[in-house]
Design an enzyme around this catalytic site. Sequence first.
Site, PDB file in Angstrom:
ATOM      1  N   ASP A  62      30.098  21.483  28.599  1.00 33.32           N
ATOM      2  CA  ASP A  62      30.404  20.984  27.170  1.00 33.32           C
ATOM      3  C   ASP A  62      29.584  22.119  26.413  1.00 33.32           C
ATOM      4  OD1 ASP A  62      30.723  19.696  24.801  1.00 33.32           O
ATOM      5  OD2 ASP A  62      30.341  17.832  25.487  1.00 33.32           O
TER       6      ASP A  62
HETATM    7  C1  BGC Z   1      31.653  17.601  22.624  1.00 33.66           C
HETATM    8  C2  BGC Z   1      33.096  17.845  23.164  1.00 33.66           C
HETATM    9  C3  BGC Z   1      33.915  18.786  22.492  1.00 33.66           C
HETATM   10  C4  BGC Z   1      33.009  20.047  22.262  1.00 33.66           C
HETATM   11  C5  BGC Z   1      34.018  21.191  21.719  1.00 33.66           C
HETATM   12  C6  BGC Z   1      30.945  18.740  21.983  1.00 33.66           C
HETATM   13  O1  BGC Z   1      29.929  18.426  21.336  1.00 33.66           O
HETATM   14  O2  BGC Z   1      30.797  16.679  23.236  1.00 33.66           O
HETATM   15  O3  BGC Z   1      33.834  16.404  23.284  1.00 33.66           O
HETATM   16  O4  BGC Z   1      35.121  18.848  23.061  1.00 33.66           O
HETATM   17  O5  BGC Z   1      31.990  19.822  21.432  1.00 33.66           O
HETATM   18  O6  BGC Z   1      33.917  20.964  20.344  1.00 33.66           O
END
Ligand code: BGC
Length: 740
Positions: A276
């Site tokens: 993530d």
């Molecule tokens: C979130 C993810 C997301 C990623 C990219 C993160 O902060 O937890 O779910 O896909 O950002 O935007």
Amino acid sequence: MISRTAILVLLFSAIFSYGQKNSETEKKIDKLMSKMTIDEKIGQLNQLSGEGLSQNIVAQVKNGSVGSLLNEVDSKVIYELQKVATTQTRLRIPLIFARDVIHGFKTIFPIPLGQAASWNTSLVEDGARIAAIEASSVGIKWTFAPMIDVSRDPRWGRIAESFGEDSYLISKMGAASVRGYQGKNLADKTAIAACAKHFAGYGATESGKDYNTTWIPEVQLRDTYLPPFKAAVDAQVATFMCSFNDINGVPSSGNKHLNDDILRKEWKFNGVLVSDWASIEQMQTHGVAANLADAAKLAIDAKVDMDMMGFAYTKNLKDLIKNKSVKIKQIDAAVRNVLRLKFNLGLFDNPFAENSESTFYANNALSSAQKAATESVVLLKNNGLLPINKDHKTVAVMGPLANSPADQLGTWVMDGEPNHSITPLDAIHKNFGKNFTIQYEQGLAYSRDTNSVNFSKAIQLAQNSDVIVFFAGEEALLSGEARARADINLPGAQTKLLTELKKTGKPLVLVVMAGRPHTIQKEIEMADAVLYSFHPGTMGGPALANIIFGVENPSGKLPVTFPRLVGQVPIYYAHKMTGRPAKDIQLINEIPVGAPQFSLGFTSYHLDAGDSPLFPFGFGLSYTNFNYSPVKLSATTLTRENSITANCKVSNTGKMDGYEVVQLYVRDKVASLAQPVKRLIGFEKIFLKSGESKELSFDVSANQLSFHDSKNNLIVENGEFDLWISTNSNSGSPQMFILK
Ligand code: BGC
């Protein structure tokens, strides 16, 4: 007639069209990798956030130090960057552009929690397909969806992005969503790679506070949190994403047990596992890595292929190889997964999108979004006021969500445009303004507004109307990532205004548009009818208006339990029995003053909330009535070899046609580990005309009754089971059968 060979060929190509290995592709990967420098390999594992055509990004693309970009959606920029990657780099490896297309790209569908409330997997699949068509037209080839975290805490803002509390329902919805995004073949122009996230256990976050720690025993992990992820693998999802949380002290981005033992070895997943956002780097903040190099080693050892905005891999992998902390074959394995995804998506042959914006907001997309919004609305109460009929000629439309185009779209709408939303007020005026006199006074400027300056206007308008339709709820920005709330009452002065409106004595319809379950016991008591609409998206207005005026019959069922008070959380239907289930409940205000200590009994409930939720999982009313016949079992003994069938006749005994979600639950009455009081193992959404009946039959086999034992083996134990076919998780009478 299709020949057997043709069937085999079809089967073969279906199997190899996703993350699976195909020997020809593997050969292409070998050939390409034999030419790659270590820097170019590490570059493939690096995912950066877009910055347009900035010098920095263009330079990094040119020297092959980036494999993927997220958050770049300008089709021209995507085209230019892809051109640089495929014409000006040494090896001409295409980029893969990623985006959080969570519940629509331009045409916004209900938030996933709302889609789950439809209990209609084909609507979910259609929604994802439409999102993929729109997103791929600008060059997006990877979405970070579906989010398939089991979510049992309405304080957690990300419950909005989830399919709710139940593993089985989430598994079905998640798999449908994967099919929709990826289409029939990943190499198709409009297919985009899906991403099963967040692996794993993120929904168990302590106190519902985002990113918080989780403690999940292995049995619970396997019985509750992992099944939707396994279902996504079975649906051939192309990618996975690590979660931010630690489980029992181990952050997911460095979790070998999760990512290697389970995902790679047990489930044989060879797609891309992406971290993530900066979650590799954040292992330093978690306190499990002393520095960024340590974090990089933890992640690559845990088989995380791509580093999203963490810079841990680009800054450290080369040195880690030099000093022999990491082996080149580990890097190679990760690079292979990334290249395989790019080959499978057809990016080497067709790196550019065909484009154009004419694919946005197509008529079929809008009607599909409206259908999804309609089926996601849950009727929680109706004393007969809904649907509104001609007896109520003058309608007062009110409330902060009645005409809030951005808020009805919900969280994670990065590309949808509020000016395309049709609000409830728009739709009521347009579609029902001829036959009814519509008056409007918002009363509160936005959901958190505490200013009562417009109350008197609202009260006056109510007095001059025959019925009040109040659109309450929460703004989009109050749910989603990092939007935890410790108080889940309606925000601002909404309840205060409702209380004033109630005093007018006018019939009151309450519509709640929100990203989570709210504690609305008081409001339910005040209103004559209540509809719950998890932020319904672009077409939320017409969907709600048609339900309110009886053009459509509501059919949504709650994908999550509604608590009376926030202190009941976590509250979910599949809880354990305990040794002392609630009995003879006496609530705090019923206890006589001076009652002796022992007079209250000793059972499991809250003195101030009792033992029941406000609404159970699976609950939702209709404008018609459905009658369930007693369940008939084909046999009362089940063996491991043969299944039994549970039959039930469902009849629409009311005056309106409508959909009903028929639910199948079981309980393992005696097992070596205590089992849930009920567990959903099947459902079917059926349409019945007024007066029509349908026989439903569900097959039940031993493997649907399995659970993990304390040694983590999936087992099925002989003994007595109860089975229900019912309209929600809290109704129906059990039928007993024995597994021998
Ligand atoms: C979130 C993810 C997301 C990623 C990219 C993160 O902060 O937890 O779910 O896909 O950002 O935007």
